[in-house]
Design a protein around this motif. Structure first.
Motif, PDB file in Angstrom:
ATOM      1  N   GLN A 147      20.833  11.164   4.903  1.00 43.62           N
ATOM      2  CA  GLN A 147      20.554  10.994   3.490  1.00 43.62           C
ATOM      3  C   GLN A 147      20.740  12.343   2.800  1.00 43.62           C
ATOM      4  O   GLN A 147      20.203  13.356   3.263  1.00 43.62           O
ATOM      5  CB  GLN A 147      19.117  10.502   3.278  1.00 43.62           C
ATOM      6  N   ALA A 171      20.963  14.615  -1.043  1.00 44.02           N
ATOM      7  CA  ALA A 171      20.592  14.649  -2.464  1.00 44.02           C
ATOM      8  C   ALA A 171      21.006  15.979  -3.069  1.00 44.02           C
ATOM      9  O   ALA A 171      20.976  17.017  -2.403  1.00 44.02           O
ATOM     10  CB  ALA A 171      19.083  14.444  -2.627  1.00 44.02           C
ATOM     11  N   GLN A 202      31.892  12.403  -2.191  1.00 44.39           N
ATOM     12  CA  GLN A 202      31.318  11.676  -3.320  1.00 44.39           C
ATOM     13  C   GLN A 202      30.706  12.672  -4.295  1.00 44.39           C
ATOM     14  O   GLN A 202      29.977  13.578  -3.873  1.00 44.39           O
ATOM     15  CB  GLN A 202      30.228  10.705  -2.841  1.00 44.39           C
ATOM     16  N   ILE A 210      28.033  13.776  -6.530  1.00 44.49           N
ATOM     17  CA  ILE A 210      26.617  13.429  -6.658  1.00 44.49           C
ATOM     18  C   ILE A 210      26.022  14.185  -7.842  1.00 44.49           C
ATOM     19  O   ILE A 210      26.029  15.410  -7.879  1.00 44.49           O
ATOM     20  CB  ILE A 210      25.843  13.771  -5.369  1.00 44.49           C
ATOM     21  N   PHE A 217      17.990  10.521  -2.990  1.00 46.28           N
ATOM     22  CA  PHE A 217      18.846  10.525  -1.810  1.00 46.28           C
ATOM     23  C   PHE A 217      19.881   9.405  -1.833  1.00 46.28           C
ATOM     24  O   PHE A 217      19.592   8.273  -2.222  1.00 46.28           O
ATOM     25  CB  PHE A 217      18.000  10.407  -0.535  1.00 46.28           C
ATOM     26  N   GLU A 218      21.087   9.767  -1.400  1.00 46.70           N
ATOM     27  CA  GLU A 218      22.177   8.813  -1.207  1.00 46.70           C
ATOM     28  C   GLU A 218      22.424   8.699   0.297  1.00 46.70           C
ATOM     29  O   GLU A 218      22.343   9.675   1.035  1.00 46.70           O
ATOM     30  CB  GLU A 218      23.455   9.299  -1.910  1.00 46.70           C
ATOM     31  N   HIS A 219      22.759   7.485   0.717  1.00 47.61           N
ATOM     32  CA  HIS A 219      22.990   7.230   2.136  1.00 47.61           C
ATOM     33  C   HIS A 219      24.465   7.481   2.481  1.00 47.61           C
ATOM     34  O   HIS A 219      25.355   6.919   1.866  1.00 47.61           O
ATOM     35  CB  HIS A 219      22.611   5.780   2.461  1.00 47.61           C
ATOM     36  N   PHE A 220      24.714   8.336   3.478  1.00 48.10           N
ATOM     37  CA  PHE A 220      26.066   8.646   3.930  1.00 48.10           C
ATOM     38  C   PHE A 220      26.216   8.238   5.392  1.00 48.10           C
ATOM     39  O   PHE A 220      25.289   8.411   6.196  1.00 48.10           O
ATOM     40  CB  PHE A 220      26.358  10.151   3.811  1.00 48.10           C
TER      41      PHE A 220
END
Length: 212
Positions: free
Chosen positions: A104, A106, A131, A133, A141-144
């Motif tokens: 995750q 951010a 990506q 952000i 948080f973004e899921h990678f």
């Protein structure tokens, strides 16, 4: 009612067992604190003074000054940094049998940065698609996820696991701009399901005591 409860509990336990067998690998907070700047093209001195800060339980913060030479007629280019954890050091050098590597991420800077996952295997750097952000004062948080199947047999020769950060540094690129990126482990699916099973069993137990 008891039969239905037993069925649901059994189903959750079966799912937890299946998911816990393999699926994906992540980096723990302890692992992330061992990260280093594996490769970077920043023009800032001292490799941009790369720093790692523990912000547990939220995650681990990475920061580094990034800059590139300014040229009036020159074409812009990305300034990047590959941040990685020594896979051998954390016992994750052979990921045969795992489907993916996940984290995750951010961006807590005051400007957008492009993020990706970074894996170095058999001397070759591999990245997921970057990506862009957007920045947030509090971590969003973004899921990678990185598909380990794309490595083929090199999945048994993992050298570094981590993330990548890049920017074109619009404006004056010679004036260092520091990224502030946070990383956190992805909860293992087996753990999540077992937790759900535990909560379900506690609810049933509480209801039975109330009715007793």
């Amino acid at each position: 009612m008891k039969g239905m409860a037993a069925f649901i509990a059994g189903t959750l336990l079966l799912l937890a067992t299946e998911y816990a067998q393999a699926s994906y690998i992540t980096l723990s907070t302890t692992d992330l604190l061992l990260a280093e700047a594996v490769q970077t093209n920043t023009d800032a001195s001292n490799r941009g003074d790369f720093q790692v800060v523990n912000f547990s339980p939220s995650g681990v913060l990475f920061t580094q000054n990034m800059s590139r030479p300014w040229s009036a007629g020159g074409d812009p280019f990305y300034v990047y940094s590959y941040i990685g954890v020594d896979a051998d050091l954390v016992g994750k050098s052979d990921l045969t049998g795992f489907d993916s590597f996940e984290l995750q991420l951010a961006n807590v800077n005051n400007s957008p940065w492009e993020l990706a996952l970074f894996v170095q295997a058999a001397g070759q750097a591999h990245l997921t698609e970057y990506q862009a952000i957007q920045n947030h004062r509090t971590p969003l948080f973004e899921h990678f996820a990185f598909d380990l199947a794309s490595l083929g047999s090199d999945a048994s020769e993992i050298e570094f696991l981590g993330l990548a950060v890049r920017s074109l540094l619009t404006g004056d690129p010679s004036n260092p701009d520091a990224y502030h990126v946070m990383a956190a482990p992805v909860p293992e699916p087996g753990t999540v399901l077992l937790l759900g099973l535990g909560c379900f069993c506690l609810a049933i137990y509480g209801k039975r005591r109330k009715n007793a």
